[in-house]
Design a protein around this motif. Structure first.
Motif, PDB file in Angstrom:
ATOM      1  N   ALA A   1       0.859  -1.179   0.000  1.00  0.00           N
ATOM      2  CA  ALA A   1       0.000   0.000   0.000  1.00  0.00           C
ATOM      3  C   ALA A   1       0.895   1.229   0.000  1.00  0.00           C
ATOM      4  O   ALA A   1       2.049   1.166   0.443  1.00  0.00           O
ATOM      5  CB  ALA A   1      -0.908   0.008   1.222  1.00  0.00           C
ATOM      6  N   VAL A   2       0.382   2.339  -0.502  1.00  0.00           N
ATOM      7  CA  VAL A   2       1.146   3.585  -0.535  1.00  0.00           C
ATOM      8  C   VAL A   2       0.417   4.621   0.306  1.00  0.00           C
ATOM      9  O   VAL A   2      -0.772   4.859   0.111  1.00  0.00           O
ATOM     10  CB  VAL A   2       1.346   4.093  -1.977  1.00  0.00           C
ATOM     11  CG1 VAL A   2       2.016   5.471  -1.978  1.00  0.00           C
ATOM     12  CG2 VAL A   2       2.183   3.098  -2.764  1.00  0.00           C
ATOM     13  N   PHE A   3       1.153   5.207   1.258  1.00  0.00           N
ATOM     14  CA  PHE A   3       0.585   6.178   2.186  1.00  0.00           C
ATOM     15  C   PHE A   3       1.200   7.553   1.976  1.00  0.00           C
ATOM     16  O   PHE A   3       2.361   7.678   1.576  1.00  0.00           O
ATOM     17  CB  PHE A   3       0.876   5.779   3.640  1.00  0.00           C
ATOM     18  CG  PHE A   3       0.174   4.540   4.117  1.00  0.00           C
ATOM     19  CD1 PHE A   3      -0.847   3.943   3.393  1.00  0.00           C
ATOM     20  CD2 PHE A   3       0.556   3.964   5.323  1.00  0.00           C
ATOM     21  CE1 PHE A   3      -1.483   2.808   3.855  1.00  0.00           C
ATOM     22  CE2 PHE A   3      -0.073   2.827   5.797  1.00  0.00           C
ATOM     23  CZ  PHE A   3      -1.092   2.248   5.067  1.00  0.00           C
ATOM     24  N   LEU A   4       0.427   8.576   2.300  1.00  0.00           N
ATOM     25  CA  LEU A   4       0.955   9.911   2.545  1.00  0.00           C
ATOM     26  C   LEU A   4       0.823  10.096   4.047  1.00  0.00           C
ATOM     27  O   LEU A   4      -0.276  10.268   4.570  1.00  0.00           O
ATOM     28  CB  LEU A   4       0.162  10.974   1.786  1.00  0.00           C
ATOM     29  CG  LEU A   4       0.692  12.407   1.901  1.00  0.00           C
ATOM     30  CD1 LEU A   4       2.092  12.524   1.309  1.00  0.00           C
ATOM     31  CD2 LEU A   4      -0.248  13.394   1.222  1.00  0.00           C
ATOM     32  N   ALA A   5       1.956  10.024   4.763  1.00  0.00           N
ATOM     33  CA  ALA A   5       1.929   9.934   6.218  1.00  0.00           C
ATOM     34  C   ALA A   5       2.348  11.250   6.869  1.00  0.00           C
ATOM     35  O   ALA A   5       2.807  12.188   6.201  1.00  0.00           O
ATOM     36  CB  ALA A   5       2.847   8.804   6.683  1.00  0.00           C
ATOM     37  N   VAL A   6       2.186  11.298   8.189  1.00  0.00           N
ATOM     38  CA  VAL A   6       2.595  12.469   8.962  1.00  0.00           C
ATOM     39  C   VAL A   6       4.069  12.748   8.727  1.00  0.00           C
ATOM     40  O   VAL A   6       4.897  11.844   8.703  1.00  0.00           O
ATOM     41  CB  VAL A   6       2.326  12.229  10.462  1.00  0.00           C
ATOM     42  CG1 VAL A   6       3.003  13.289  11.306  1.00  0.00           C
ATOM     43  CG2 VAL A   6       0.841  12.225  10.730  1.00  0.00           C
TER      44      VAL A   6
ATOM     45  N   PRO B   1       2.023  -0.067  15.795  1.00  0.00           N
ATOM     46  CA  PRO B   1       2.204   1.362  16.078  1.00  0.00           C
ATOM     47  C   PRO B   1       1.311   2.201  15.172  1.00  0.00           C
ATOM     48  O   PRO B   1       1.135   1.898  13.991  1.00  0.00           O
ATOM     49  CB  PRO B   1       3.696   1.595  15.767  1.00  0.00           C
ATOM     50  CG  PRO B   1       4.327   0.249  15.901  1.00  0.00           C
ATOM     51  CD  PRO B   1       3.290  -0.738  15.451  1.00  0.00           C
ATOM     52  N   PHE B   2       0.723   3.241  15.733  1.00  0.00           N
ATOM     53  CA  PHE B   2      -0.170   4.105  14.971  1.00  0.00           C
ATOM     54  C   PHE B   2       0.628   4.963  13.997  1.00  0.00           C
ATOM     55  O   PHE B   2       1.556   5.663  14.398  1.00  0.00           O
ATOM     56  CB  PHE B   2      -0.955   4.993  15.933  1.00  0.00           C
ATOM     57  CG  PHE B   2      -1.889   5.956  15.253  1.00  0.00           C
ATOM     58  CD1 PHE B   2      -2.747   5.538  14.234  1.00  0.00           C
ATOM     59  CD2 PHE B   2      -1.936   7.287  15.647  1.00  0.00           C
ATOM     60  CE1 PHE B   2      -3.616   6.422  13.615  1.00  0.00           C
ATOM     61  CE2 PHE B   2      -2.810   8.181  15.039  1.00  0.00           C
ATOM     62  CZ  PHE B   2      -3.646   7.754  14.030  1.00  0.00           C
ATOM     63  N   LEU B   3       0.274   4.890  12.726  1.00  0.00           N
ATOM     64  CA  LEU B   3       0.903   5.699  11.686  1.00  0.00           C
ATOM     65  C   LEU B   3      -0.193   6.502  10.985  1.00  0.00           C
ATOM     66  O   LEU B   3      -0.846   5.999  10.072  1.00  0.00           O
ATOM     67  CB  LEU B   3       1.640   4.816  10.668  1.00  0.00           C
ATOM     68  CG  LEU B   3       2.281   5.539   9.483  1.00  0.00           C
ATOM     69  CD1 LEU B   3       3.357   6.519   9.959  1.00  0.00           C
ATOM     70  CD2 LEU B   3       2.872   4.536   8.494  1.00  0.00           C
ATOM     71  N   PRO B   4      -0.430   7.744  11.406  1.00  0.00           N
ATOM     72  CA  PRO B   4      -1.482   8.543  10.754  1.00  0.00           C
ATOM     73  C   PRO B   4      -1.160   8.744   9.281  1.00  0.00           C
ATOM     74  O   PRO B   4      -0.054   9.150   8.926  1.00  0.00           O
ATOM     75  CB  PRO B   4      -1.428   9.879  11.514  1.00  0.00           C
ATOM     76  CG  PRO B   4      -0.674   9.597  12.771  1.00  0.00           C
ATOM     77  CD  PRO B   4       0.273   8.487  12.447  1.00  0.00           C
ATOM     78  N   HIS B   5      -2.141   8.478   8.416  1.00  0.00           N
ATOM     79  CA  HIS B   5      -1.866   8.544   6.978  1.00  0.00           C
ATOM     80  C   HIS B   5      -3.154   8.659   6.180  1.00  0.00           C
ATOM     81  O   HIS B   5      -4.243   8.360   6.668  1.00  0.00           O
ATOM     82  CB  HIS B   5      -1.118   7.285   6.523  1.00  0.00           C
ATOM     83  CG  HIS B   5      -1.953   6.045   6.635  1.00  0.00           C
ATOM     84  ND1 HIS B   5      -2.044   5.310   7.796  1.00  0.00           N
ATOM     85  CD2 HIS B   5      -2.782   5.414   5.738  1.00  0.00           C
ATOM     86  CE1 HIS B   5      -2.865   4.288   7.619  1.00  0.00           C
ATOM     87  NE2 HIS B   5      -3.327   4.333   6.370  1.00  0.00           N
ATOM     88  N   VAL B   6      -2.982   9.071   4.940  1.00  0.00           N
ATOM     89  CA  VAL B   6      -4.025   9.006   3.922  1.00  0.00           C
ATOM     90  C   VAL B   6      -3.578   7.946   2.921  1.00  0.00           C
ATOM     91  O   VAL B   6      -2.454   7.996   2.421  1.00  0.00           O
ATOM     92  CB  VAL B   6      -4.207  10.361   3.209  1.00  0.00           C
ATOM     93  CG1 VAL B   6      -5.261  10.253   2.115  1.00  0.00           C
ATOM     94  CG2 VAL B   6      -4.584  11.445   4.215  1.00  0.00           C
TER      95      VAL B   6
END
Length: 213
Positions: A103-108, A145-150
């Motif tokens: 998957a590809v994320f745009l993360a914090v 672990p929480f990784l905030p992302h879109v």
């Protein structure tokens, strides 16, 4: 701030059949449209049918009543003031729904930043508040672990995911906005998935401000 709008959740309707519930931060309309346009032109990228979001509480089955969930979220969120978040870190990760794919994320951008830490703390407060009312569909997601992302892509091969990340770094792609609310989302049962959303404002934000055009 204007939010991407869809059918709003009415508590009387929610009482009939709960379906799957979750809690998210939805993107402001301008960012929603910009990122969606980007996914449309990038091979391999994709966009959720019900809108871009940052998941705080993944899918769960209701243990109590919808009124209890609403009241619990409102009591937890009123203690929080609006705060800024910035997403500017593209990355490829294992797709949790398809372990052999990416998957590809745009993360914090900076997990050590004080403002970004507020996002983590908000999530923890919501998880704790909702614990008596939820049965997690995939509890293993909360063990990581929480990784905030879109999310900008799912189900890609490693090479394809890397190519997409490189494209995100070349533009570059980023999103920054003020979080004013969280949204309770219900996925209704049935052959055709349908999503309904109900806004829960943070302290000091009127619900009417979240729904304006």
């Amino acid at each position: 701030m204007t939010f991407f709008e869809g059918p709003l959740l009415k508590m009387a309707e929610m009482e009939q059949t709960a379906g799957l519930l979750s809690v998210h931060i939805l993107l402001p309309e301008a960012i929603e449209r910009r990122l969606e346009r980007w996914t449309e032109k990038m091979p391999g990228a994709s966009w959720p049918t019900w809108g871009g979001h940052i998941t705080l509480v993944p899918n769960f089955v209701l243990r109590g009543t919808m009124e209890e969930v609403r009241a619990t979220l409102e009591a937890a969120c009123v203690q929080w003031r609006p705060f800024a978040v910035r997403f500017a870190a593209p990355m490829s990760v294992q797709d949790t729904t398809r372990p052999d794919y990416c998957a590809v994320f745009l993360a914090v951008e900076d997990l050590k930043d004080a403002e970004q830490q507020r996002l983590h703390d908000l999530r923890e407060s919501l998880l704790t508040a909702l614990e008596p009312l939820r049965e997690d569909v995939r509890p293993e997601l909360l063990e990581k672990p929480f990784l905030p992302h879109v999310t900008l892509a799912l189900g890609l091969g490693e090479a394809e995911a890397l190519k997409l990340v490189q494209a995100m770094r070349a533009e570059p792609l980023e999103a920054e906005f003020v979080v004013e609310s969280v949204w309770l989302v219900r996925q209704t049962p049935g052959e055709e998935k349908r999503y309904e959303r109900y806004p829960i404002p943070l302290g000091g934000v009127a619900r009417a401000e979240l729904l304006r055009d």
